[in-house]
Design an enzyme around this catalytic site. Structure first.
Site, PDB file in Angstrom:
ATOM      1  CD  GLU A   1      -2.811  -0.867   0.074  1.00 16.44           C
ATOM      2  OE1 GLU A   1      -2.855   0.096  -0.740  1.00 16.44           O
ATOM      3  OE2 GLU A   1      -3.588  -2.161  -0.323  1.00 16.44           O
ATOM      4  CB  SER A   2       2.230   3.352   2.165  1.00 21.90           C
ATOM      5  OG  SER A   2       2.722   2.597   3.317  1.00 21.90           O
TER       6      SER A   2
END
Length: 406
Positions: free
Chosen positions: A136-137
């Site tokens: 996700e990040s």
């Protein structure tokens, strides 16, 4: 440190997989024409009474929506999501790259005590939580830089998922009104924080794990975000210690019509049919399982269990689920996918996916609509077409299938 910095630069130099939407629904209508700033301004005025009726103070709405900008790049990303527009092998090359694995192992080591406490509290394997964080990040290093309010307003105004994104916008305004975030930035879809929660997911699942009185998914400290992800997965039934799936070898003469999530069998039944782990040994038993062929009969085969469906609650794309599961396995020291992929094939373009669905329907094979998403109904229609033509019914929507339909 120089090696780590180099690896991070290499990881961010390629496009990250599209963030999780927890849960972003499939489109249910054809894409409307691209909007305009004037159109968005008019939409903001139209939505204001609905937001106020939902409990958003007028001052909060007016301050948050003042100067909100229409962003055509957000619309483009929504209509061309990586999980649906790239081949599974191209997607996994990025999602489970050597750099992402190395950085994940470093993140696990650095945050071992925190992740161990989260695992003990929520019963969700720490490697799965770390894999979500990584995909996700990039382990918190790239959490998105677009104004969340602007992205959600643009998508709600666009109209393709109007009700969904309007609901997320109102939830985001409640977060702002509560003073929970000062710099509300995130991905193109309005997801934000270390593990890219949508606003309604924050409302329903975010936790205050560090005990400071806030459910802060946006600070440099990832504690609340990682614990919230574990809480989310636990809510949907994560089974600690159970596999999401594993790569398997299918025997010669296998009935490929059974390769779908809709067909579930006891592991003993799959073993009796000659299905074996690619790594050797007996098949592990984590309950009823299905066989998935994300790259068709020429690619890897996976035996998938209930935890696969839990990850789907975060993001419905098979590519995303396999990316999370396989990254977690690699963080545990597991092997890479052994089977080769049919890299001579390319993904269908959006117009080609629409045409495929239209032609399947015209030929009497119901794809469940024309939306460009190769979901279960379209895959089933491809399988039915393949069976009718004496082809291997693996359900893979290739250019060859489209050519035959033409």
């Amino acid at each position: 440190m120089r090696l780590l910095a180099t690896a991070l630069s290499a990881l961010l130099a390629v496009a990250l997989p599209a963030p999780a939407r927890t849960i972003l629904p499939d489109a249910t209508m054809e894409a409307p024409p691209m909007g305009t700033q004037t159109g968005l301004d008019a939409w903001v005025q139209a939505v204001r009474p609905r937001a106020l009726a939902a409990g958003i103070p007028a001052a909060t709405f007016d301050a948050a929506m003042r100067g909100v900008a229409f962003n055509p790049k957000v619309i483009d990303r929504d209509r061309n999501q990586n999980e649906f527009t790239k081949t599974i092998w191209d997607y996994l090359d990025t999602a489970v790259s050597d750099d992402r694995i190395a950085l994940g192992q470093q993140a696990l080591a650095t945050n071992r005590a925190l992740l161990d406490r989260i695992e003990a509290t929520y019963g969700v394997d720490k490697e799965i939580v770390a894999a979500v964080w990584g995909l996700e990040s990039a382990y918190g290093t790239f959490r998105g830089d677009l104004p969340v309010i602007g992205s959600l307003a643009t998508l709600a105004y666009d109209g393709r998922r109007a009700a969904f994104f309007e609901g997320e916008l109102i939830a985001a305004l409640r977060i702002i009104d509560g003073g929970h975030v000062s710099d509300f930035r995130g991905s193109w879809a309005g997801a934000s924080g270390h593990t890219q929660f949508m606003p309604t997911s924050w409302e329903n699942f975010a936790v205050d794990f560090d005990g400071d009185g806030k459910r802060n998914l946006w600070s440099d400290d990832p504690a609340d975000a990682l614990a919230s992800t574990a809480a989310y997965l636990r809510h949907w039934g994560w089974q600690k210690g159970a596999l999401w799936g594993l790569e398997v070898r299918l025997p010669d003469g296998f009935d490929y019509d059974q390769t779908t999530e809709a067909v579930k069998k006891p592991v003993a039944d799959w073993a009796a049919l000659g299905v074996t782990p690619m790594a050797g040994g007996p098949l592990p038993d984590h309950g009823p399982a299905s066989i998935l062929l994300p790259g068709g009969s020429r690619g890897a085969a996976f035996l998938i269990f209930a935890n696969f469906q839990v990850i789907e609650k975060y993001n419905t794309a098979d590519a995303y689920v396999i990316g999370i599961g396989h990254l977690a396995d690699r963080l545990k020291g597991g092997p890479a996918i052994a089977a080769t992929w049919p890299r001579d094939l390319r993904a269908l373009t959006l117009p080609e996916r629409h045409e495929l669905q239209e032609r399947l329907g015209a030929a009497g094979f119901d794809p469940g609509g024309v939306d460009g998403r190769m979901g279960p109904k379209t895959i089933a229609a491809v399988k039915a077409f393949q069976k009718a033509r004496g082809l291997v019914p693996d359900g893979y929507p290739s250019l060859d299938i489209l050519t035959r339909l033409r």
